[in-house]
Design a protein around this motif. Structure first.
Motif, PDB file in Angstrom:
ATOM      1  N   LYS A 120      -5.127  13.057   0.023  1.00 13.55           N
ATOM      2  CA  LYS A 120      -5.024  11.610   0.180  1.00 13.55           C
ATOM      3  C   LYS A 120      -5.100  10.944  -1.193  1.00 13.55           C
ATOM      4  CE  LYS A 120      -7.112  11.523   4.805  1.00 13.55           C
ATOM      5  NZ  LYS A 120      -8.211  10.957   5.653  1.00 13.55           N
ATOM      6  N   TRP A 121      -4.491   9.751  -1.284  1.00 10.69           N
ATOM      7  CA  TRP A 121      -4.508   8.965  -2.510  1.00 10.69           C
ATOM      8  C   TRP A 121      -5.402   7.748  -2.309  1.00 10.69           C
ATOM      9  CZ3 TRP A 121      -1.585   9.617  -7.136  1.00 10.69           C
ATOM     10  CH2 TRP A 121      -0.768  10.757  -7.151  1.00 10.69           C
ATOM     11  N   ARG A 122      -5.997   7.280  -3.418  1.00 13.97           N
ATOM     12  CA  ARG A 122      -6.870   6.121  -3.334  1.00 13.97           C
ATOM     13  C   ARG A 122      -6.991   5.450  -4.694  1.00 13.97           C
ATOM     14  NH1 ARG A 122     -13.093   8.549  -3.091  1.00 13.97           N
ATOM     15  NH2 ARG A 122     -13.157   9.286  -5.258  1.00 13.97           N
ATOM     16  N   PRO A 156      -7.541   3.064   0.087  1.00 18.11           N
ATOM     17  CA  PRO A 156      -6.478   4.068   0.277  1.00 18.11           C
ATOM     18  C   PRO A 156      -5.098   3.477  -0.025  1.00 18.11           C
ATOM     19  CG  PRO A 156      -7.950   3.967   2.186  1.00 18.11           C
ATOM     20  CD  PRO A 156      -8.229   2.766   1.349  1.00 18.11           C
ATOM     21  N   GLU A 205      -7.560  12.847  -3.484  1.00 17.27           N
ATOM     22  CA  GLU A 205      -8.715  13.505  -2.869  1.00 17.27           C
ATOM     23  C   GLU A 205      -8.229  14.710  -2.082  1.00 17.27           C
ATOM     24  OE1 GLU A 205     -12.179  11.421  -0.683  1.00 17.27           O
ATOM     25  OE2 GLU A 205     -10.881  12.202   0.910  1.00 17.27           O
ATOM     26  N   ASP A 223     -13.534   2.190  -2.559  1.00 19.34           N
ATOM     27  CA  ASP A 223     -12.293   2.959  -2.494  1.00 19.34           C
ATOM     28  C   ASP A 223     -11.290   2.249  -1.597  1.00 19.34           C
ATOM     29  OD1 ASP A 223     -13.375   4.961  -4.106  1.00 19.34           O
ATOM     30  OD2 ASP A 223     -14.209   6.030  -2.385  1.00 19.34           O
ATOM     31  N   SER A 269       0.811  -1.221   0.000  1.00 17.88           N
ATOM     32  CA  SER A 269       0.000   0.000   0.000  1.00 17.88           C
ATOM     33  C   SER A 269       0.843   1.270   0.000  1.00 17.88           C
ATOM     34  CB  SER A 269      -0.931   0.016   1.223  1.00 17.88           C
ATOM     35  OG  SER A 269      -0.186  -0.043   2.428  1.00 17.88           O
ATOM     36  N   HIS A 325      -9.979   3.992  -6.841  1.00 21.67           N
ATOM     37  CA  HIS A 325     -11.436   4.098  -6.900  1.00 21.67           C
ATOM     38  C   HIS A 325     -11.959   3.061  -7.903  1.00 21.67           C
ATOM     39  CE1 HIS A 325     -15.422   5.852  -6.789  1.00 21.67           C
ATOM     40  NE2 HIS A 325     -15.409   5.966  -8.107  1.00 21.67           N
TER      41      HIS A 325
END
Length: 394
Positions: free
Chosen positions: A321-323, A366, A262, A364, A231, A325
């Protein structure tokens, strides 16, 4: 006319806590055959690093600025204001350093001065978003006698690595193995130690690989299983994931996965929607993969993280923040089959159904990108950045 050249030998990308080194060269470009009356005189020159903050008025509700600190500098003053004439607020700046005073240059003569400053670790990273912008610049101010101040701005990119804000440079001499036959200044030793520490922490965080499995289901049953090996990623690295749809009880017709950031404005600074404000949350898609997957048992995707993007961070005004989707399109009909029969007694024409009732849902996940080691291992002679500015007599 005076020509000022600022040169960054390491390039414009720095890690917070590193020392920026710049060589400022001041030249009188007139030919040496010119008369002595063509000599140019500068009263002083100084340099300073500052971070400029700008917020979108439709998204962020900021308190009124302090009127006791105007950004308009009268011509009679000789104090350097690095943010003069720029939009937004100066939220961070280093102490100004004098480069020279009372400098006179004959035609064709030039002189060089060195500037060094440590980039503050308590500031935000460089970022250009939908709601806010954080821009770092090295500003060099020069003033001729009885003339207004002229500013030369060199744009910088500052990256912040998680965990280095609280690191203190050791005071003992045993920082790293050194040779008594090589001369190394304290600033170079500190930069080398900081870069090595940042590289070690980045490698430790991004090299750990362990398969993480997530069951994906909607209200009617299991759609599939998603697998990812880590991650935490580096900027420029690919996010690789696998999707197993063979174990699902709900038919998946199509799926898409997007690599997004985001940007969210903190609640106390959000502008009310009824007052004409824009949404307080904005999403930017950096990469996307879409696939039709009916009768697909297993598939995979790879999404690159752009080198020019900014890792996640959080300030008092905004957070990033990164995610990943995901969007899934599933069939409402259990056991949906859209293939012709394998055995037919006699030739026949088969056509698929014109309409299929479907449901859609999203999910979603993260992720956490970090500053890339590509920026941390730039060699001093590998990149040269120069900016030219002319200071003309009035």
């Amino acid at each position: 006319m005076i020509e000022v050249v600022a040169e960054l030998s390491r390039g414009p990308v720095f890690l917070a806590g590193e020392a920026l080194e710049c060589v400022v060269t001041v030249t009188n470009p007139l030919p040496p055959t010119a008369t002595s009356a063509s000599s140019e005189a500068l009263a002083w020159a100084s340099a300073q690093i500052h971070c400029q903050f700008h917020a979108s008025e439709s998204r962020v509700a900021l308190p009124p600025p302090d009127s006791s600190q105007p950004d308009v500098q009268p011509e009679s003053q000789t104090v350097l204001l690095p943010h003069r004439g720029e939009r937004g607020q100066c939220i961070l700046s280093t102490p100004p350093k004098i480069l020279f005073c009372d400098l006179r240059l004959d035609p064709g003569e030039s002189k060089s001065y060195s500037y060094s400053e440590v980039l503050p670790v308590e500031g935000p990273p460089s970022f250009r978003g939908q709601s806010v912008k954080y821009v770092y610049k090295l500003t060099i101010g020069c003033q001729r006698v009885n003339s207004p101040i002229t500013l030369l701005r060199v744009p910088l990119r500052v990256l912040v690595l998680t965990g280095l804000q609280d690191v203190r440079f050791p005071q003992d001499e045993a920082v790293a193995p050194s040779s008594p036959f090589l001369e190394e200044d304290e600033g170079g030793k500190k930069d080398s130690w900081l870069t090595e520490l940042a590289g070690e922490r980045l490698m430790a965080a991004t090299s750990c690989r362990s398969l993480h499995l997530y069951n994906i289901s909607d209200g009617r049953g299991k759609v599939g299983t998603f697998g990812i090996f880590k991650s935490v990623y580096r900027l420029g690295e690919d996010v690789v994931g696998t999707l197993n749809l063979g174990e699902g009880t709900v038919a998946c017709l199509q799926f898409s996965v997007s690599l997004q950031t985001e940007e969210r404005v903190q609640p106390e600074y959000q502008r009310r929607r009824g007052a004409g404000g824009a949404p307080s949350v904005s999403h930017i898609t950096h990469a996307r993969h879409q696939e039709s997957c009916l009768h697909t048992t297993r598939t995979s995707f790879s999404l690159p993280i752009p080198l020019s993007s900014t890792p996640g961070f959080c300030t008092a005004i905004v957070s990033l923040k990164w995610r990943l989707h995901f969007e899934f399109v599933t069939s409402r009909e259990p056991g949906l089959v859209l293939l012709p029969p394998v055995e037919q007694p006699e030739p026949a024409t088969w056509t698929g159904p014109e309409q299929v009732p479907v449901d859609t849902f999203s999910w979603d996940l993260p992720i956490k990108p970090e500053a890339s080691h590509t920026f941390l291992s730039v060699q001093p002679a590998s990149y040269c950045y120069s900016v030219r500015s002319h200071i003309r007599a009035i």
